[in-house]
Design a protein around this motif. Structure first.
Motif, PDB file in Angstrom:
ATOM      1  N   UNK A  46       4.953 -70.714  24.950  1.00 20.77           N
ATOM      2  CA  UNK A  46       4.154 -69.442  25.525  1.00 20.77           C
ATOM      3  C   UNK A  46       3.091 -69.026  24.594  1.00 20.77           C
ATOM      4  N   UNK A  47       2.276 -68.202  24.928  1.00 17.59           N
ATOM      5  CA  UNK A  47       0.934 -67.864  24.187  1.00 17.59           C
ATOM      6  C   UNK A  47       0.784 -66.248  24.483  1.00 17.59           C
ATOM      7  N   UNK A  48       1.687 -65.763  24.972  1.00 20.10           N
ATOM      8  CA  UNK A  48       1.385 -64.120  25.312  1.00 20.10           C
ATOM      9  C   UNK A  48       1.366 -63.456  23.970  1.00 20.10           C
ATOM     10  N   UNK A  49       0.744 -62.293  23.971  1.00 17.71           N
ATOM     11  CA  UNK A  49       0.482 -61.461  22.836  1.00 17.71           C
ATOM     12  C   UNK A  49       1.430 -60.114  23.024  1.00 17.71           C
ATOM     13  N   UNK A  50       1.767 -59.427  22.068  1.00 13.77           N
ATOM     14  CA  UNK A  50       2.527 -58.276  22.248  1.00 13.77           C
ATOM     15  C   UNK A  50       1.911 -57.366  21.058  1.00 13.77           C
ATOM     16  N   UNK A  51       1.957 -56.050  21.668  1.00 10.25           N
ATOM     17  CA  UNK A  51       1.652 -54.811  21.018  1.00 10.25           C
ATOM     18  C   UNK A  51       3.174 -54.036  20.721  1.00 10.25           C
ATOM     19  N   UNK A  52       3.652 -53.688  19.644  1.00 10.75           N
ATOM     20  CA  UNK A  52       4.864 -52.992  19.450  1.00 10.75           C
ATOM     21  C   UNK A  52       4.513 -51.446  19.487  1.00 10.75           C
ATOM     22  N   UNK A  53       4.992 -50.852  20.759  1.00 15.59           N
ATOM     23  CA  UNK A  53       4.890 -49.528  20.636  1.00 15.59           C
ATOM     24  C   UNK A  53       5.816 -48.635  19.885  1.00 15.59           C
ATOM     25  N   UNK A  54       7.008 -49.056  19.864  1.00 17.22           N
ATOM     26  CA  UNK A  54       7.995 -48.414  19.221  1.00 17.22           C
ATOM     27  C   UNK A  54       9.110 -49.642  18.889  1.00 17.22           C
ATOM     28  N   UNK A  55       9.848 -49.249  17.763  1.00 22.87           N
ATOM     29  CA  UNK A  55      10.869 -49.990  17.476  1.00 22.87           C
ATOM     30  C   UNK A  55      10.385 -50.932  16.104  1.00 22.87           C
ATOM     31  N   UNK A  56      10.965 -52.124  15.793  1.00 22.76           N
ATOM     32  CA  UNK A  56      10.915 -52.896  14.694  1.00 22.76           C
ATOM     33  C   UNK A  56      11.147 -54.298  15.420  1.00 22.76           C
ATOM     34  N   UNK A  57      10.820 -55.212  14.562  1.00 20.87           N
ATOM     35  CA  UNK A  57      11.060 -56.671  14.719  1.00 20.87           C
ATOM     36  C   UNK A  57      11.101 -57.388  13.306  1.00 20.87           C
ATOM     37  N   UNK A  58      12.075 -58.486  13.467  1.00 21.58           N
ATOM     38  CA  UNK A  58      12.229 -59.358  12.205  1.00 21.58           C
ATOM     39  C   UNK A  58      11.713 -60.671  12.913  1.00 21.58           C
ATOM     40  N   UNK A  59      10.621 -61.211  11.755  1.00 22.97           N
ATOM     41  CA  UNK A  59       9.962 -62.291  11.927  1.00 22.97           C
ATOM     42  C   UNK A  59      10.696 -63.667  10.825  1.00 22.97           C
ATOM     43  N   UNK A  60      11.187 -64.816  11.654  1.00 25.40           N
ATOM     44  CA  UNK A  60      11.688 -65.781  11.100  1.00 25.40           C
ATOM     45  C   UNK A  60      11.246 -67.004  11.166  1.00 25.40           C
ATOM     46  N   UNK A  61      11.763 -68.223  10.542  1.00 25.53           N
ATOM     47  CA  UNK A  61      11.493 -69.536  10.708  1.00 25.53           C
ATOM     48  C   UNK A  61      12.807 -70.466  10.540  1.00 25.53           C
ATOM     49  N   UNK A  62      13.064 -71.249  11.572  1.00 27.02           N
ATOM     50  CA  UNK A  62      14.172 -72.093  11.448  1.00 27.02           C
ATOM     51  C   UNK A  62      13.745 -73.430  10.471  1.00 27.02           C
ATOM     52  N   UNK A  63      14.400 -73.689   9.352  1.00 25.00           N
ATOM     53  CA  UNK A  63      13.769 -74.749   8.571  1.00 25.00           C
ATOM     54  C   UNK A  63      14.300 -75.995   9.097  1.00 25.00           C
ATOM     55  N   UNK A  64      13.830 -77.200   8.556  1.00 17.42           N
ATOM     56  CA  UNK A  64      14.453 -78.466   9.250  1.00 17.42           C
ATOM     57  C   UNK A  64      16.010 -78.689   8.974  1.00 17.42           C
ATOM     58  N   UNK A  65      16.484 -78.133   7.720  1.00 16.10           N
ATOM     59  CA  UNK A  65      17.688 -78.153   7.347  1.00 16.10           C
ATOM     60  C   UNK A  65      18.624 -77.012   8.219  1.00 16.10           C
ATOM     61  N   UNK A  66      18.093 -76.406   9.222  1.00 18.62           N
ATOM     62  CA  UNK A  66      18.955 -75.504  10.051  1.00 18.62           C
ATOM     63  C   UNK A  66      18.983 -74.034   9.477  1.00 18.62           C
ATOM     64  N   UNK A  67      18.404 -73.967   8.369  1.00 24.60           N
ATOM     65  CA  UNK A  67      18.756 -72.599   7.814  1.00 24.60           C
ATOM     66  C   UNK A  67      17.432 -71.721   8.334  1.00 24.60           C
ATOM     67  N   UNK A  68      17.963 -70.544   8.487  1.00 23.49           N
ATOM     68  CA  UNK A  68      16.929 -69.625   8.989  1.00 23.49           C
ATOM     69  C   UNK A  68      16.186 -68.606   7.838  1.00 23.49           C
ATOM     70  N   UNK A  69      15.075 -68.508   7.578  1.00 26.82           N
ATOM     71  CA  UNK A  69      14.339 -67.861   6.565  1.00 26.82           C
ATOM     72  C   UNK A  69      13.621 -66.755   7.150  1.00 26.82           C
ATOM     73  N   UNK A  70      13.891 -65.531   6.725  1.00 23.38           N
ATOM     74  CA  UNK A  70      13.431 -64.150   7.174  1.00 23.38           C
ATOM     75  C   UNK A  70      12.071 -63.898   6.487  1.00 23.38           C
ATOM     76  N   UNK A  71      10.979 -63.902   7.109  1.00 23.33           N
ATOM     77  CA  UNK A  71       9.813 -63.588   6.581  1.00 23.33           C
ATOM     78  C   UNK A  71       9.497 -62.210   6.176  1.00 23.33           C
TER      79      UNK A  71
END
Length: 130
Positions: A46-71
């Motif tokens: 997908x390539x949609x773009x989002x504007x956050x009007x209210x609330x908050x989000x967490x941005x993370x990546x799943x590494x090749x070793x299956x660990x999730x890293x929160x940025x």
């Protein structure tokens, strides 16, 4: 004890100015996400773009070793998903709602038209990406 997770919330994040946010939202679909719901999933096409009007989000990546890293966390006034709209590549990160969040979603075509036709938006985007 050192954690495998890095959480970063920068209060200096550049928020989209109100006037430009209004233009962004004119071509947008209003959506809601509850705590724990994904907005963007890593490797999606997908390539949609989002504007956050209210609330908050967490941005993370799943590494090749299956660990999730929160940025980082992002909140109201922020734009997410812009890189895939610009480069056309798969999503590189996962974005998940940390609380009930209201977003405005635009197509990559609409987003890119804003970049091309709205000088203030282009300047804001360039500044926010740098």
């Amino acid at each position: 004890m050192i954690s495998d997770e890095l959480t970063y919330r920068d209060v200096s994040d550049i928020q989209l100015p109100y006037e430009i946010a209004q233009i962004f939202m004119q071509g947008a679909l209003r959506i809601k996400r509850s705590i724990g719901q994904n907005i963007i999933t890593q490797s999606d096409n997908t390539q949609d773009v989002f504007y956050i009007q209210s609330g908050s989000v967490e941005i993370s990546i799943q590494a090749p070793n299956a660990k999730e890293f929160i940025f980082r966390e992002m909140g109201a006034g922020s734009i997410i998903g812009e890189l895939s709209a610009i480069d056309g590549a798969k999503r590189s990160l996962t974005v998940c709602a940390l609380e009930d969040t209201v977003l405005y979603k635009v197509s990559p075509k609409y987003f890119l038209s804003l970049v091309e036709t709205n000088r203030e938006f282009s300047r804001w985007l360039t500044h926010s990406l740098v």
